[in-house]
Design a protein around this motif. Structure first.
Motif, PDB file in Angstrom:
ATOM      1  N   GLN A 158      38.384  48.604  40.444  1.00 63.93           N
ATOM      2  CA  GLN A 158      39.405  49.078  41.368  1.00 63.93           C
ATOM      3  C   GLN A 158      40.705  48.291  41.155  1.00 63.93           C
ATOM      4  O   GLN A 158      40.687  47.119  40.803  1.00 63.93           O
ATOM      5  CB  GLN A 158      38.931  48.950  42.806  1.00 63.93           C
TER       6      GLN A 158
ATOM      7  N   ASN B 256      43.354  46.516  42.688  1.00 67.73           N
ATOM      8  CA  ASN B 256      43.627  45.904  43.992  1.00 67.73           C
ATOM      9  C   ASN B 256      45.110  45.852  44.337  1.00 67.73           C
ATOM     10  O   ASN B 256      45.493  46.066  45.497  1.00 67.73           O
ATOM     11  CB  ASN B 256      43.034  44.496  44.050  1.00 67.73           C
TER      12      ASN B 256
ATOM     13  N   LYS C 214      46.782  47.681  47.613  1.00 64.26           N
ATOM     14  CA  LYS C 214      47.544  47.031  48.685  1.00 64.26           C
ATOM     15  C   LYS C 214      48.761  47.870  49.061  1.00 64.26           C
ATOM     16  O   LYS C 214      49.038  48.107  50.238  1.00 64.26           O
ATOM     17  CB  LYS C 214      48.009  45.642  48.234  1.00 64.26           C
TER      18      LYS C 214
ATOM     19  N   LEU D 142      41.686  42.570  50.838  1.00 64.72           N
ATOM     20  CA  LEU D 142      41.822  42.318  49.412  1.00 64.72           C
ATOM     21  C   LEU D 142      42.194  40.870  49.135  1.00 64.72           C
ATOM     22  O   LEU D 142      41.768  40.288  48.130  1.00 64.72           O
ATOM     23  CB  LEU D 142      42.869  43.263  48.827  1.00 64.72           C
TER      24      LEU D 142
ATOM     25  N   GLN E 186      39.339  38.632  48.700  1.00 68.39           N
ATOM     26  CA  GLN E 186      38.493  38.867  47.525  1.00 68.39           C
ATOM     27  C   GLN E 186      39.204  38.395  46.276  1.00 68.39           C
ATOM     28  O   GLN E 186      40.418  38.426  46.183  1.00 68.39           O
ATOM     29  CB  GLN E 186      38.188  40.367  47.376  1.00 68.39           C
TER      30      GLN E 186
ATOM     31  N   PRO F  70      40.321  39.141  42.497  1.00 68.55           N
ATOM     32  CA  PRO F  70      40.724  40.433  41.922  1.00 68.55           C
ATOM     33  C   PRO F  70      39.518  41.211  41.402  1.00 68.55           C
ATOM     34  O   PRO F  70      38.722  40.689  40.631  1.00 68.55           O
ATOM     35  CB  PRO F  70      41.667  40.043  40.780  1.00 68.55           C
TER      36      PRO F  70
END
Length: 934
Positions: A277, A279, A283, A298, A301, A303
């Motif tokens: 995905q 990220n 966002k 995010l 987490q 990346p």
């Protein structure tokens, strides 16, 4: 053998039916907006639901290659082949249409290849990719709820439906449809597809289609031997032979689409490799569409780091975009702790938790859906999310583990169950109340019902627990059919293995508690909706009492009525034969068509979808205006239905021990708040015919008591006066005038005492017709006058009742802006089609916008009355019982000593439940049966 030389596991291609997913996401999620609470801002519910579903699928199925396929804009080859293809489908709602492009974008950001190929449908793209991959030894998993894709299934292609856990492999398709996947195209051609407007063989359903294919082996073989097929079904088959090739072509999924321009390198699938995905882009996307928790999630987490895997019961909850709004619950524990109680020591431990808890979710497992006769098989509790316990009490199968004795366990639980200070929660608590009452326990302290919370907050959505858990928690679970099967092979819950039953029941209690934590916060934040919810909870208590009381049925009276109806039905058949000049089957459309149109020369009013001459009820009513035979048939159908539904059945539905009928009132059904009655349906007894009204003679009271009926007078017109503030209507009601006479005086320009009975009748039709949005055409048809004259009456009405016209116009504007209307007390009535580009659908929604506040307010008022009256009956320890609620009417069984009290007190209580701009008026009648109480 070394690892290098070991045979590699086959790759897996996951194909998502994106068009199916986005519709499910749209209908499953609440009306979310980029700017919360602002109906003018972009809708985002489908986007959020889509993302949650895609994330849950990615966790559940390991994929090497992954594609999400959507329908492209514009016509397909099927439209050219058959212009009526999908002609009866509703247009896509505007709020969903606006979310399509963002959904395509975010699915790509989540790592999936997105495809939409012009000229063909998503199913055709899926079919082509699936077959191409399977030929190369790639395992294919299709994620969709569409049964049409079953024709693709083989040893390498499987369909899963993550919404309900269903799996369609070769065995699954064969078990579900009665034919293997290789015969599914033949099966679908025979049955047709009503959703896509593709006719099959008339009157041939799944069972007949499967039977034919099992017997003849294929559609081609069946067609070749069509003359051998007997009966009406065989005749219908022969009449449809010319259509079947085209039907088959429309329903066959293409597996040879040219996708070279859309997927590089085919037949290699490397271009479809599932990606990480994005990220950073996610966002930005989250900020654009108002997903406030996205950046925070995010940021926590690394990346492209995937969230930890969760157990199936917690799949997808909460998702990446599930930022907790004010109503969101805390995440469910990653590890569920479900206990099964087999010992007294374990039971005592749970009892201590129940006594200490502020709120306990409670669920029963039973022997029957009939709440009056169901017995407890087991009970589950949940006190905190992720933890629950199941007490098996009456499971019965070979080698069943020893269980605690049911009567002793219930005796131990009874003090807690009957303590009103110990708050309890359930999903459809009225059912569980009855079940406990069957064991001598009157549960007190039910504070919440998740079904009713959903009904108040999102009346236009499904309210079952599985749907609520999926919609609000992203959780799926075990289905009842998974344990017990369905149809003739369904087993009783008492035969279910205790370990499986415990997981199922604990999950229900756990999910109920979790759903409540989400929905209750939303209700707490909205004072008006919270008030409606409190009314529904109180109504549930009153309805439980009404259902429990039941109504006494006079079986001999019903038997005599059935005998009379039977004689009249036979007489009507004889008269119909005489008119037709021959005997015939009064229920056969084919024979009716031959007699009506070929023999008697009646005009053809309309045709069916397959081109046959229609003889449905609408046609009969039209023809009955000029011909005697259709009139006889209408009367025959009416009396046959009355006999079959009521005079034959009511006595059979009575409880043998009490002689009483106990109807079931469904609370969470009608969007207006009205109740639905079933088993039996007491609200649909036809009262416009003498025979229908006589059925109420069989609803009686025991010796020493009478039946009383109390209902509101002209309640919807009074509500109209209140809502519209129309001066003429307000004056008529305040002065105690006959409102229809007052309306006639205004419309016809005469003094009230000069209004004729015909003028009053016209005014009554106008009054009620305008409430229901009747057009000048409808009014003309109803009154039997010219459309121009009807239009003139409506214009004159609005000139004299300008406040009503103003209310109607303002309500349409408000509804278009907000997407819903409200009752006087704040119940929300959603109108999904109010901004539809489809004219008839939009007009229907506009009519509903005008009428729904009145119907809904009337429903609120009768519920308020029901609750208030029950409270007074209890407080004064009266012998009078409420035994039915029918539309705007409350029906009582009243001891003769309390008749005078009831005549005075019940109208006063009903009139006093709300303070409107006009007085409420309730009227009471008393008699030895329900009919005479009117």
């Amino acid at each position: 053998m070394s690892d290098e030389k070991a045979t590699a596991s086959p790759k897996t291609l996951v194909l998502v039916d994106g068009s199916s997913y986005l519709y499910r996401a749209f209908h499953a999620m609440p009306d979310l907006r980029a700017v919360p609470g602002d109906p003018a801002s972009p809708a985002t519910g489908a986007i959020r639901g889509m993302i949650n579903m895609m994330q849950a699928l990615r966790k559940e199925v390991q994929a090497d290659y992954a594609v999400c396929v959507f329908d492209a804009k514009g016509p397909t080859f099927r439209d050219a082949l058959y212009p009526e293809y999908k002609a009866n489908r509703s247009p896509m709602p505007d709020d969903l249409r606006g979310q399509i492009e963002p959904i395509h974008e975010v699915v790509g950001l989540l790592g999936w290849k997105v495809l939409a190929v012009p000229g063909v449908e998503a199913d055709d793209v899926i079919g082509t990719l699936a077959v191409t991959a399977a030929r190369q030894g790639v395992e294919v998993v299709i994620s969709s709820g569409d049964k049409d894709l079953s024709q693709l299934v083989n040893e390498h292609i499987t369909i899963i439906d993550t919404m309900n856990g269903k799996k369609r492999d070769v065995a699954g398709v064969t078990a579900e449809f009665g034919v293997p996947p290789a015969l599914m195209i033949d099966y679908q051609t025979l049955v047709g597809d009503a959703v896509d407007n593709v006719p099959g063989v008339p009157k041939v359903g799944p069972k007949t289609a499967a039977k034919w294919l099992q017997e003849y082996g294929s559609l081609d073989a069946l067609v070749a031997r069509a003359n051998e097929v007997k009966g009406a079904a065989g005749e219908n088959l022969r009449q449809t032979l010319d259509w079947l090739p085209k039907g088959r072509e429309l329903l066959t999924i293409k597996t040879d689409c040219d996708l070279a321009a859309y997927v590089a390198g085919l037949p290699s699938f490397e271009a479809l490799t599932l990606a990480e995905q994005n990220n950073e882009a996610l966002k930005t996307f989250g900020e654009q569409y108002g997903f406030k928790g996205l950046v925070k999630t995010l940021a926590a987490q690394a990346p492209a780091e995937a969230p930890p895997a969760r157990k199936k019961a917690d799949s997808g909850a909460p998702g990446l975009f599930d930022e907790p709004e004010p109503a969101a619950a805390a995440p469910v524990a990653s590890h569920l702790k479900y206990d099964t109680v087999f010992t007294w020591e374990a039971l005592e431990g749970w009892l201590r938790q129940l006594e200490a808890a502020e709120l306990v979710a409670l669920d029963t497992e039973t022997t029957s859906l009939d709440e009056m006769r169901a017995e407890i098989v087991g009970i589950s509790f949940s006190v905190v999310p992720g933890e629950a316990a199941y007490i098996p009490l009456a499971h019965n199968y070979p080698d069943v583990p020893a269980q605690l004795p049911r009567d002793e366990v219930l005796a131990r639980l009874k003090p807690w169950l009957e303590n009103p200070a110990k708050h309890k929660l359930g999903q459809h608590i009225k059912y569980d109340r009855h079940v406990f009452a069957n064991h001598g326990i009157e549960v007190q302290g039910y504070a919440h019902d998740t079904m009713l919370q959903s009904y108040v907050l999102e009346v236009h959505k499904p309210h079952g627990l599985a749907s609520l858990a999926e919609r609000h928690l992203g959780r799926s679970g075990i289905q009842y059919e998974d344990l017990c099967g369905k149809g003739v092979h369904q087993i009783s819950f008492s035969q279910v293995d205790i370990a499986k039953a415990a997981e199922y029941s604990c999950e229900d209690s756990d999910q109920t508690l979790d759903v409540h934590r989400v929905l209750w916060q939303r209700l707490e934040a909205d004072e008006k909706l919270r008030g409606i919810y409190e009314l529904e909870i109180a109504s549930s208590e009153a309805l439980y009492r009404i259902e429990r009381n039941g109504v006494l049925i006079d079986a001999p009276t019903l038997a005599a009525q059935s005998h009379e109806l039977g004689q009249r039905i036979v007489q009507l058949e004889t008269e119909a034969y005489e008119i037709a000049g021959q005997p015939f089957n009064l229920s056969s459309p084919k024979q009716l068509g031959e007699i009506f149109f070929d023999k008697l020369g009646m005009p053809v009013v309309k045709k069916t979808a397959t081109g046959a001459r229609s003889t449905d009820e609408e046609v009969l009513e039209k023809l009955a205006e000029d011909y005697p035979l259709p009139a006889k048939l209408l009367e025959h159908r009416s009396l046959s239905k009355l006999k079959g539904t009521y005079t034959d059945k009511l006595a059979q539905l009575a409880n043998p021990a009490t002689g009483r009928v106990h109807t079931h009132y469904a609370q969470a059904v009608a969007v207006t708040g009205r109740l639905a009655s079933n088993d039996p349906n007491l609200q649909n007894i036809p009262i416009r015919t003498p025979e229908g009204r006589r059925v109420r003679e069989a609803f009686v009271a025991p010796a020493g008591s009478l039946i009383a009926s109390a209902d509101y007078s002209q309640i919807e017109l009074r509500i109209m006066a209140h809502i519209s503030s129309d001066e003429a209507l307000l004056k008529a009601f305040h002065d105690g005038m006959d409102v229809h006479r007052a309306t006639a005086a205004e419309v016809f320009g005469v003094a009230p005492d000069q209004v004729s009975s015909e003028q009053r009748r016209y005014a009554k039709v106008i009054n009620f017709g305008l409430i229901y949005g009747m057009s000048s055409f409808g009014l003309a048809k109803n009154l039997g006058i010219e459309t121009k004259a009807a239009a003139a009456y409506i214009d004159r009405y609005f000139q004299r009742f300008a406040g009503v016209k103003r209310y109607m116009d303002e309500t349409k504007v408000s509804a278009k802006s907000r997407g819903y209307v409200e009752t006087v007390f704040g119940r929300r009535l959603y109108l999904p089609e109010i901004n539809s580009p489809n004219g008839p659908r939009r007009s229907g929604a506009e009519r509903a916008a005008i009428n729904a506040p009145m119907q809904g307010t009337a429903a609120d008022l009768i519920k308020k009355s029901m609750v208030k009256v029950q409270q007074v009956l209890d407080a004064e320890r009266r012998g009078t019982k409420m035994i039915m609620q029918v539309h705007d009417e409350l029906v009582f069984e009243v001891p003769q000593a309390e008749v005078e009290w009831l005549k005075l007190e019940i109208p006063r209580l009903m009139a006093g439940v709300a303070d409107l701009k006009v007085p409420l008026l309730a009227e009471v009648g008393v008699g030895e049966n329900w009919d005479k109480a009117h």
